[in-house]
Design a protein around this motif. Structure first.
Motif, PDB file in Angstrom:
ATOM      1  N   UNK A  40       0.838  -1.198   0.000  1.00 59.12           N
ATOM      2  CA  UNK A  40       0.000   0.000   0.000  1.00 59.12           C
ATOM      3  C   UNK A  40       0.870   1.244   0.000  1.00 59.12           C
ATOM      4  N   UNK A  41       0.206   2.374  -0.095  1.00 61.65           N
ATOM      5  CA  UNK A  41       0.923   3.649  -0.084  1.00 61.65           C
ATOM      6  C   UNK A  41       1.341   4.004   1.343  1.00 61.65           C
ATOM      7  N   UNK A  42       2.189   5.004   1.427  1.00 64.02           N
ATOM      8  CA  UNK A  42       2.647   5.480   2.739  1.00 64.02           C
ATOM      9  C   UNK A  42       1.474   6.001   3.568  1.00 64.02           C
ATOM     10  N   UNK A  43       0.582   6.764   2.921  1.00 65.10           N
ATOM     11  CA  UNK A  43      -0.566   7.313   3.647  1.00 65.10           C
ATOM     12  C   UNK A  43      -1.456   6.200   4.192  1.00 65.10           C
ATOM     13  N   UNK A  44      -1.671   5.173   3.385  1.00 65.25           N
ATOM     14  CA  UNK A  44      -2.501   4.051   3.826  1.00 65.25           C
ATOM     15  C   UNK A  44      -1.829   3.312   4.987  1.00 65.25           C
ATOM     16  N   UNK A  45      -0.514   3.174   4.904  1.00 65.67           N
ATOM     17  CA  UNK A  45       0.218   2.491   5.972  1.00 65.67           C
ATOM     18  C   UNK A  45       0.124   3.289   7.273  1.00 65.67           C
ATOM     19  N   UNK A  46       0.184   4.596   7.160  1.00 66.46           N
ATOM     20  CA  UNK A  46       0.080   5.416   8.360  1.00 66.46           C
ATOM     21  C   UNK A  46      -1.308   5.306   8.990  1.00 66.46           C
ATOM     22  N   UNK A  47      -2.342   5.231   8.154  1.00 65.16           N
ATOM     23  CA  UNK A  47      -3.696   5.056   8.674  1.00 65.16           C
ATOM     24  C   UNK A  47      -3.812   3.733   9.428  1.00 65.16           C
ATOM     25  N   UNK A  48      -3.124   2.706   8.943  1.00 68.15           N
ATOM     26  CA  UNK A  48      -3.115   1.419   9.637  1.00 68.15           C
ATOM     27  C   UNK A  48      -2.488   1.570  11.018  1.00 68.15           C
ATOM     28  N   UNK A  49      -1.311   2.241  11.062  1.00 75.29           N
ATOM     29  CA  UNK A  49      -0.638   2.445  12.345  1.00 75.29           C
ATOM     30  C   UNK A  49      -1.493   3.276  13.293  1.00 75.29           C
ATOM     31  N   UNK A  50      -2.062   4.338  12.775  1.00 75.31           N
ATOM     32  CA  UNK A  50      -2.867   5.210  13.630  1.00 75.31           C
ATOM     33  C   UNK A  50      -4.091   4.472  14.171  1.00 75.31           C
TER      34      UNK A  50
END
Length: 250
Positions: free
Chosen positions: A197-207
């Motif tokens: 996935x994209x970086x933004x999507x990965x960050x949403x997962x972490x958040x």
């Protein structure tokens, strides 16, 4: 007198600008002031901080200079000097009627004259230099002038020390922020590779995970790195900027 003052100023500079904690150096500073002033009076240095009064005394001062109840009762020459930013002199403690039974307590400790000089940083009184003597009328114009010079010097040193400490704290906060960001970036890379996935999507997962578990994103990122690599994330090394070199003039 001038030579002792100059030597004392130099010692104060070295003490306050090279020590790790100014508050821990107050007793040593009070000792230096006691040695450098004429007649070597018992000396106290008081700083008013947000969390309360900090007090240092010269080694020859009575225990009452530490336990002095003016700090708990909120009155006395030292606190008046701080609150009014004006010097307060008590030439004869036996004839002094301000501050309730303060004079009686001082006489019980053999103190017969007091001089409190406000200590200012950037125009704001943040403390006081207090001098105590077993003799009445001890603090002559010469000693009071020396006290003024001393507090002016102390004010400059404390301002520099305060700025240095503040910069050190900001540097540590910046280091911590950069270290957390580095850990989060590594975890984002792991999530991106796993989920494609994209970086933004990965960050949403972490958040999302951090909110569900009520943990910081940086702590969650560190866990992910440890699970995948088997090791805790290594702390990034941030090199200190080199001091500018001085070129010799030819």
């Amino acid at each position: 007198m001038a030579e002792e003052l100059a030597l004392g100023m130099s010692e104060l500079t070295s003490l306050l600008l090279t020590g790790d904690d100014v508050t821990e150096s107050l007793c040593a500073a009070a000792d230096i002031v006691a040695r450098m002033l004429p007649d070597h009076p018992m000396t106290g240095i008081t700083l008013a901080r947000e969390h309360g009064i900090i007090f240092g005394r010269s080694s020859d001062a009575h225990a009452m200079l530490v336990e002095e109840s003016e700090f708990s009762e909120g009155y006395g020459p030292t606190l008046q000097a701080i609150s009014t930013a004006q010097q307060v002199s008590v030439p004869d403690v036996a004839a002094e009627h301000r501050w309730g039974d303060y004079s009686k307590r001082m006489l019980a400790f053999g103190v017969n004259s007091i001089h409190a000089q406000p200590l200012s940083v950037n125009g704001v009184a943040i403390g006081a230099l207090s001098l105590y003597s077993p003799r009445p009328h001890s603090f002559t114009d010469q000693i009071r002038r020396a006290a003024i010079l001393t507090t002016e010097h102390l004010g400059v040193l404390l301002a520099v020390a305060s700025d240095t400490a503040r910069q050190a704290k900001l540097t540590e906060q910046l280091r911590a922020t950069l270290a957390s960001r580095s850990t989060i970036d590594q975890a984002l890379g792991i999530v991106m590779a796993e989920r494609r996935c994209t970086r933004d999507a990965a960050f949403e997962v972490l958040r999302g995970r951090s909110q569900r578990r009520n943990v910081r994103v940086a702590d969650l990122a560190a866990e992910i790195i440890e699970v995948v690599t088997g090791r805790k994330p290594t702390l990034s090394h941030f090199a200190e900027p080199a001091a500018p070199s001085r070129q010799r003039r030819r």
